[in-house]
Design a protein around this motif. Structure first.
Motif, PDB file in Angstrom:
ATOM      1  N   HIS A 286       0.872  -0.654   0.801  1.00  0.00           N
ATOM      2  CA  HIS A 286       1.594   0.370   0.293  1.00  0.00           C
ATOM      3  C   HIS A 286       1.104   1.098  -1.131  1.00  0.00           C
ATOM      4  O   HIS A 286       0.345   0.561  -1.526  1.00  0.00           O
ATOM      5  CB  HIS A 286       3.245  -0.159  -0.217  1.00  0.00           C
ATOM      6  CG  HIS A 286       4.253   0.937   0.462  1.00  0.00           C
ATOM      7  ND1 HIS A 286       4.449   1.792  -0.458  1.00  0.00           N
ATOM      8  CD2 HIS A 286       5.236   0.638   1.318  1.00  0.00           C
ATOM      9  CE1 HIS A 286       5.636   2.453   0.208  1.00  0.00           C
ATOM     10  NE2 HIS A 286       6.020   1.747   1.039  1.00  0.00           N
ATOM     11  N   GLU A 287       1.718   2.424  -1.126  1.00  0.00           N
ATOM     12  CA  GLU A 287       1.158   3.056  -2.332  1.00  0.00           C
ATOM     13  C   GLU A 287       2.144   3.092  -3.521  1.00  0.00           C
ATOM     14  O   GLU A 287       1.824   3.246  -4.692  1.00  0.00           O
ATOM     15  CB  GLU A 287       0.785   4.388  -1.886  1.00  0.00           C
ATOM     16  CG  GLU A 287      -0.365   4.825  -1.146  1.00  0.00           C
ATOM     17  CD  GLU A 287      -0.775   3.947   0.062  1.00  0.00           C
ATOM     18  OE1 GLU A 287      -1.743   3.326  -0.040  1.00  0.00           O
ATOM     19  OE2 GLU A 287       0.153   3.869   0.916  1.00  0.00           O
ATOM     20  N   GLU A 288       3.363   2.538  -3.112  1.00  0.00           N
ATOM     21  CA  GLU A 288       4.277   2.804  -4.393  1.00  0.00           C
ATOM     22  C   GLU A 288       4.898   1.170  -4.527  1.00  0.00           C
ATOM     23  O   GLU A 288       5.489   0.757  -3.641  1.00  0.00           O
ATOM     24  CB  GLU A 288       5.481   3.419  -4.017  1.00  0.00           C
ATOM     25  CG  GLU A 288       6.707   3.688  -4.920  1.00  0.00           C
ATOM     26  CD  GLU A 288       6.063   3.730  -6.254  1.00  0.00           C
ATOM     27  OE1 GLU A 288       6.342   2.755  -6.965  1.00  0.00           O
ATOM     28  OE2 GLU A 288       5.759   4.827  -6.535  1.00  0.00           O
TER      29      GLU A 288
ATOM     30  N   TRP B  90       6.585  -4.276   0.036  1.00  0.00           N
ATOM     31  CA  TRP B  90       6.861  -5.579   0.310  1.00  0.00           C
ATOM     32  C   TRP B  90       6.396  -6.594  -0.258  1.00  0.00           C
ATOM     33  O   TRP B  90       7.049  -7.661  -1.242  1.00  0.00           O
ATOM     34  CB  TRP B  90       6.750  -5.991   1.913  1.00  0.00           C
ATOM     35  CG  TRP B  90       7.504  -7.179   2.238  1.00  0.00           C
ATOM     36  CD1 TRP B  90       8.789  -7.038   2.932  1.00  0.00           C
ATOM     37  CD2 TRP B  90       7.165  -8.507   2.343  1.00  0.00           C
ATOM     38  NE1 TRP B  90       9.115  -8.080   3.234  1.00  0.00           N
ATOM     39  CE2 TRP B  90       8.093  -9.175   3.008  1.00  0.00           C
ATOM     40  CE3 TRP B  90       5.775  -9.162   1.610  1.00  0.00           C
ATOM     41  CZ2 TRP B  90       8.268 -10.677   2.850  1.00  0.00           C
ATOM     42  CZ3 TRP B  90       6.058 -10.407   1.637  1.00  0.00           C
ATOM     43  CH2 TRP B  90       6.733 -11.195   2.452  1.00  0.00           C
ATOM     44  N   TYR B  91       5.261  -6.863  -0.503  1.00  0.00           N
ATOM     45  CA  TYR B  91       4.483  -7.995  -1.532  1.00  0.00           C
ATOM     46  C   TYR B  91       4.984  -7.856  -2.972  1.00  0.00           C
ATOM     47  O   TYR B  91       5.281  -8.897  -3.218  1.00  0.00           O
ATOM     48  CB  TYR B  91       3.011  -7.848  -1.191  1.00  0.00           C
ATOM     49  CG  TYR B  91       2.218  -8.316   0.130  1.00  0.00           C
ATOM     50  CD1 TYR B  91       2.412  -9.563   0.226  1.00  0.00           C
ATOM     51  CD2 TYR B  91       1.858  -7.396   0.878  1.00  0.00           C
ATOM     52  CE1 TYR B  91       1.856 -10.162   1.681  1.00  0.00           C
ATOM     53  CE2 TYR B  91       1.571  -7.908   2.084  1.00  0.00           C
ATOM     54  CZ  TYR B  91       1.554  -9.012   2.405  1.00  0.00           C
ATOM     55  OH  TYR B  91       0.906  -9.572   3.629  1.00  0.00           O
ATOM     56  N   SER B  92       5.109  -6.796  -3.502  1.00  0.00           N
ATOM     57  CA  SER B  92       5.436  -6.827  -4.891  1.00  0.00           C
ATOM     58  C   SER B  92       6.834  -7.207  -4.976  1.00  0.00           C
ATOM     59  O   SER B  92       7.272  -7.546  -6.278  1.00  0.00           O
ATOM     60  CB  SER B  92       5.096  -5.295  -5.406  1.00  0.00           C
ATOM     61  OG  SER B  92       5.582  -4.228  -4.729  1.00  0.00           O
TER      62      SER B  92
ATOM     63  N   TYR C 106      -3.190  -9.281  -2.893  1.00  0.00           N
ATOM     64  CA  TYR C 106      -4.296  -8.835  -3.627  1.00  0.00           C
ATOM     65  C   TYR C 106      -3.530  -7.427  -4.104  1.00  0.00           C
ATOM     66  O   TYR C 106      -2.771  -6.748  -3.850  1.00  0.00           O
ATOM     67  CB  TYR C 106      -5.101  -8.111  -2.425  1.00  0.00           C
ATOM     68  CG  TYR C 106      -6.211  -7.102  -2.966  1.00  0.00           C
ATOM     69  CD1 TYR C 106      -7.383  -7.576  -3.362  1.00  0.00           C
ATOM     70  CD2 TYR C 106      -5.943  -5.540  -2.660  1.00  0.00           C
ATOM     71  CE1 TYR C 106      -8.399  -6.666  -4.056  1.00  0.00           C
ATOM     72  CE2 TYR C 106      -6.924  -4.792  -3.387  1.00  0.00           C
ATOM     73  CZ  TYR C 106      -8.120  -5.209  -3.811  1.00  0.00           C
ATOM     74  OH  TYR C 106      -9.324  -4.269  -4.311  1.00  0.00           O
ATOM     75  N   GLY C 107      -4.148  -7.118  -5.612  1.00  0.00           N
ATOM     76  CA  GLY C 107      -3.796  -5.870  -6.233  1.00  0.00           C
ATOM     77  C   GLY C 107      -2.296  -5.766  -6.542  1.00  0.00           C
ATOM     78  O   GLY C 107      -1.466  -6.735  -6.652  1.00  0.00           O
TER      79      GLY C 107
END
Length: 418
Positions: A226-228, A233-235, A243-244
């Motif tokens: 995702h960009e946001e 979902w992961y964040s 990752y990231g």
């Protein structure tokens, strides 16, 4: 007289040692060719299409499960009757996995790849055995002007015997097969892996060119999930390292498999770096109760600990409903159009995201050799205008911007008709 006897003895000793040396060389050559390592063999030609495609099934058991594959090599080939060797075509390797009811979807993906690609393609199709005949029959039925653009091999699905059932059912059926490509395709240097629900709107060549952008440490490329971060979902939900800032999506994955096979990966299980084949099973055992998206989660864990090994490519190369369902949030697609469309969550086959379904249906229905603008682009543009009641439909211009350029190119170089 004694001089002659001494000379004769020296000659005899020299001859004996020479014979022993030759024998040892022959013995060692025979052992290395037939007793150790993975064997190479050509798949016999299959009818009229055998020179272009073949099916591979698991053979006798080897010391390692991934040695069960015999690959059809597409390198230097002798011209029949002439003995002259031709130079191999510059080839891009593309892999896909198809299980269950993914046959038509996978063939539509392959169709989009073949339509636009410039360099020669070699397709590696991993599928359940009952799908092999359908894959080969359809690919061999395509017109020669398109059929000549690719070779292919159809492989049986195979996982390590230990926990094979668990690997096969992880997330979607057979999806985790991608994790084992570096171990199965041991003679292939690099490959583009895509999910079956991918559609190319731009030549595969653009993805392949990312290989030249790899730093000396990088061995794979994927786009962010995702960009946001606020809606990713992961964040928000992940119960494992990723990752990231937002994780990575593995639906489109470029791999330098030579580097993957030789690299030692840092991990959170031991202080010692582990090779790819040593890493996968311990990761599954540690995190299987905490992962939601199967093999993609495992890749996120791996590259969380080894971020220097990954190159990120822009979201236009892996455009999903997440990039438009809450409003447009893929800047690279807004600027250049969508290069690769990813219809995850089954959106090609329901009516939740009609813009995605419209692109899929347009490519699936397109007849090879017919005018691509009149038969594909124009009907698609008209259909997309009916989807503007959805957020993705409001971005309908992004779906055709790059596709229009790709279709212009094939219109110039492809003769109409069969």
């Amino acid at each position: 007289m004694r001089r002659y006897i001494r000379a004769l003895l020296l000659c005899t000793v020299f001859a004996v040692f020479s014979g022993l040396y030759v024998y040892s060389k022959l013995f060692n050559t025979d052992v290395s060719a037939g007793g150790h390592g993975a064997r190479r063999a050509f798949i016999p030609l299959r009818g009229t299409g055998g020179r272009r495609g073949s099916a591979v099934r698991a053979g006798p058991q080897k010391p390692h499960w991934y040695n069960r594959y015999i690959m059809r090599q597409s390198g230097l080939v002798e011209d029949a009757g002439s003995g002259v060797r031709r130079r191999p075509k510059p080839t891009m390797h593309l892999a896909v996995v198809a299980c269950g009811e993914r046959l038509k979807e996978t063939l539509t993906m392959i169709k989009s790849a073949v339509l636009f690609s410039v360099k020669h393609l070699y397709l590696h199709v991993f599928a359940e055995d009952q799908l092999h005949a359908s894959f080969m029959g359809t690919l061999e039925s395509w017109p020669d002007s398109f059929r000549s653009r690719f070779n292919y091999t159809v492989y049986s699905i195979s996982f390590p015997s230990e926990n094979a059932g668990e690997w096969k059912k992880l997330f979607k059926p057979c999806a985790s097969q991608r994790l084992f490509l570096p171990l199965i395709l041991k003679d292939i240097d690099s490959i583009v892996y895509v999910d079956s629900d991918i559609l190319f709107l731009q030549p595969v060549d653009g993805l392949w060119d990312f290989l030249s952008q790899f730093s000396p440490s990088q061995l794979a490329a994927m786009s962010p999930e995702h960009e946001e971060p606020r809606i990713a979902w992961y964040s928000r939900f992940a119960r494992h390292p990723f990752y990231g800032r937002t994780g990575i999506n593995s639906g489109v994955m470029l791999m330098n498999m030579t580097r993957m096979r030789s690299t030692f990966f840092k991990n959170d299980m031991t202080r010692v770096g582990l090779r790819w084949e040593e890493l996968l099973m311990p990761l599954l055992q540690k995190y299987k109760l905490n992962i939601t998206w199967g093999d993609q989660d495992l890749l996120n864990i791996i590259f969380h600990h080894n971020p220097e090994f990954l190159l990120e490519f822009p979201c236009k190369w892996n455009y999903r409903p997440d990039h438009c369902i809450y409003g447009s949030n893929c800047a690279s697609a807004e600027e250049d159009g969508i290069y690769v469309l990813h219809g995850n969550r089954g959106v090609y086959h329901d009516y939740k995201q009609p813009a995605f379904r419209a692109v899929y249906e347009a490519i699936k229905k397109y007849s090879f050799g017919s005018d691509p603008v009149a038969s594909l682009l124009d009907p698609l543009t008209e259909e997309l205008l009916k989807t503007t009641h959805t957020y993705c439909g409001k971005s309908n211009a992004l779906f055709t911007k790059r596709l229009a350029l790709s279709l212009e190119n094939i219109n110039r170089k492809t003769p109409h008709g069969r």
